[in-house]
Design a protein around this motif. Sequence first.
Motif, PDB file in Angstrom:
ATOM      1  N   MET A   1       0.831  -1.177   0.000  1.00 54.69           N
ATOM      2  CA  MET A   1       0.000   0.000   0.000  1.00 54.69           C
ATOM      3  C   MET A   1       0.878   1.244   0.000  1.00 54.69           C
ATOM      4  O   MET A   1       1.909   1.276   0.656  1.00 54.69           O
ATOM      5  N   LEU A   2       0.452   2.244  -0.727  1.00 50.18           N
ATOM      6  CA  LEU A   2       1.130   3.544  -0.728  1.00 50.18           C
ATOM      7  C   LEU A   2       1.329   4.019   0.699  1.00 50.18           C
ATOM      8  O   LEU A   2       0.459   3.843   1.544  1.00 50.18           O
ATOM      9  N   LYS A   3       2.464   4.612   0.967  1.00 53.49           N
ATOM     10  CA  LYS A   3       2.744   5.212   2.270  1.00 53.49           C
ATOM     11  C   LYS A   3       2.964   6.706   2.072  1.00 53.49           C
ATOM     12  O   LYS A   3       3.354   7.149   0.996  1.00 53.49           O
ATOM     13  N   LEU A   4       2.718   7.455   3.120  1.00 52.84           N
ATOM     14  CA  LEU A   4       2.977   8.897   3.131  1.00 52.84           C
ATOM     15  C   LEU A   4       4.153   9.166   4.054  1.00 52.84           C
ATOM     16  O   LEU A   4       4.206   8.621   5.153  1.00 52.84           O
ATOM     17  N   SER A   5       5.053  10.014   3.633  1.00 51.75           N
ATOM     18  CA  SER A   5       6.109  10.453   4.547  1.00 51.75           C
ATOM     19  C   SER A   5       5.507  11.493   5.485  1.00 51.75           C
ATOM     20  O   SER A   5       4.448  12.081   5.204  1.00 51.75           O
ATOM     21  N   ASP A   6       6.173  11.720   6.608  1.00 52.14           N
ATOM     22  CA  ASP A   6       5.722  12.775   7.525  1.00 52.14           C
ATOM     23  C   ASP A   6       5.699  14.120   6.809  1.00 52.14           C
ATOM     24  O   ASP A   6       4.793  14.933   7.009  1.00 52.14           O
ATOM     25  N   ASN A   7       6.714  14.368   5.954  1.00 45.61           N
ATOM     26  CA  ASN A   7       6.794  15.638   5.232  1.00 45.61           C
ATOM     27  C   ASN A   7       5.633  15.794   4.251  1.00 45.61           C
ATOM     28  O   ASN A   7       5.088  16.883   4.092  1.00 45.61           O
ATOM     29  N   ALA A   8       5.245  14.699   3.571  1.00 45.12           N
ATOM     30  CA  ALA A   8       4.120  14.763   2.633  1.00 45.12           C
ATOM     31  C   ALA A   8       2.818  15.012   3.378  1.00 45.12           C
ATOM     32  O   ALA A   8       1.976  15.795   2.921  1.00 45.12           O
ATOM     33  N   ALA A   9       2.649  14.361   4.525  1.00 48.17           N
ATOM     34  CA  ALA A   9       1.438  14.570   5.324  1.00 48.17           C
ATOM     35  C   ALA A   9       1.336  16.039   5.746  1.00 48.17           C
ATOM     36  O   ALA A   9       0.270  16.659   5.630  1.00 48.17           O
ATOM     37  N   ALA A  10       2.451  16.611   6.201  1.00 47.79           N
ATOM     38  CA  ALA A  10       2.450  18.019   6.600  1.00 47.79           C
ATOM     39  C   ALA A  10       2.192  18.927   5.402  1.00 47.79           C
ATOM     40  O   ALA A  10       1.444  19.902   5.504  1.00 47.79           O
ATOM     41  N   ALA A  11       2.790  18.604   4.248  1.00 48.93           N
ATOM     42  CA  ALA A  11       2.597  19.423   3.051  1.00 48.93           C
ATOM     43  C   ALA A  11       1.140  19.398   2.584  1.00 48.93           C
ATOM     44  O   ALA A  11       0.606  20.417   2.145  1.00 48.93           O
ATOM     45  N   LEU A  12       0.493  18.234   2.677  1.00 51.11           N
ATOM     46  CA  LEU A  12      -0.923  18.152   2.305  1.00 51.11           C
ATOM     47  C   LEU A  12      -1.777  19.035   3.209  1.00 51.11           C
ATOM     48  O   LEU A  12      -2.676  19.737   2.738  1.00 51.11           O
ATOM     49  N   GLU A  13      -1.490  19.001   4.503  1.00 50.65           N
ATOM     50  CA  GLU A  13      -2.258  19.835   5.433  1.00 50.65           C
ATOM     51  C   GLU A  13      -1.978  21.319   5.195  1.00 50.65           C
ATOM     52  O   GLU A  13      -2.883  22.149   5.250  1.00 50.65           O
ATOM     53  N   ASN A  14      -0.717  21.661   4.909  1.00 48.44           N
ATOM     54  CA  ASN A  14      -0.388  23.056   4.607  1.00 48.44           C
ATOM     55  C   ASN A  14      -1.078  23.518   3.328  1.00 48.44           C
ATOM     56  O   ASN A  14      -1.571  24.654   3.255  1.00 48.44           O
ATOM     57  N   LEU A  15      -1.123  22.653   2.319  1.00 47.71           N
ATOM     58  CA  LEU A  15      -1.801  22.974   1.063  1.00 47.71           C
ATOM     59  C   LEU A  15      -3.284  23.182   1.302  1.00 47.71           C
ATOM     60  O   LEU A  15      -3.892  24.135   0.792  1.00 47.71           O
ATOM     61  N   ARG A  16      -3.883  22.309   2.094  1.00 46.92           N
ATOM     62  CA  ARG A  16      -5.308  22.434   2.432  1.00 46.92           C
ATOM     63  C   ARG A  16      -5.585  23.803   3.067  1.00 46.92           C
ATOM     64  O   ARG A  16      -6.500  24.505   2.674  1.00 46.92           O
ATOM     65  N   GLN A  17      -4.769  24.176   4.028  1.00 47.22           N
ATOM     66  CA  GLN A  17      -4.966  25.451   4.733  1.00 47.22           C
ATOM     67  C   GLN A  17      -4.723  26.640   3.810  1.00 47.22           C
ATOM     68  O   GLN A  17      -5.495  27.592   3.810  1.00 47.22           O
ATOM     69  N   ALA A  18      -3.658  26.584   3.011  1.00 43.11           N
ATOM     70  CA  ALA A  18      -3.314  27.692   2.119  1.00 43.11           C
ATOM     71  C   ALA A  18      -4.396  27.938   1.073  1.00 43.11           C
ATOM     72  O   ALA A  18      -4.645  29.079   0.688  1.00 43.11           O
ATOM     73  N   GLU A  19      -5.036  26.862   0.612  1.00 49.82           N
ATOM     74  CA  GLU A  19      -6.070  26.970  -0.412  1.00 49.82           C
ATOM     75  C   GLU A  19      -7.462  27.143   0.177  1.00 49.82           C
ATOM     76  O   GLU A  19      -8.433  27.283  -0.569  1.00 49.82           O
ATOM     77  N   GLY A  20      -7.572  27.110   1.511  1.00 51.82           N
ATOM     78  CA  GLY A  20      -8.869  27.266   2.162  1.00 51.82           C
ATOM     79  C   GLY A  20      -9.808  26.097   1.914  1.00 51.82           C
ATOM     80  O   GLY A  20     -11.029  26.261   1.870  1.00 51.82           O
TER      81      GLY A  20
END
Length: 96
Positions: A1-20
Amino acid sequence: MLKLSDNAAAALENLRQAEGIPESHDARLTGGAQPSGDIVVRLEFVENRDQEDAVAEQAGTEILVDPELAEPLSDVVLDVEDTGEGLSFIFIPQGA
């Protein structure tokens, strides 16, 4: 199964917040194989989950994976790299 790095998880959350993008929307990988054999992958945020999607999770961040991509991405880690122009999502082999 695909795994997420800690950095990717943080980047996804930052992207979510930045884009509202609301917390009710899920990150989802879609795409598929091309005639050349390459795989095209698109990241999007969706309001409704597809019941057939696979789910990868890291540090409380989930990402949905289209069933067509689940097998081709089964042995990789979604990570990020700094390209000098910003962060870019990349795939690296698990265990690398």
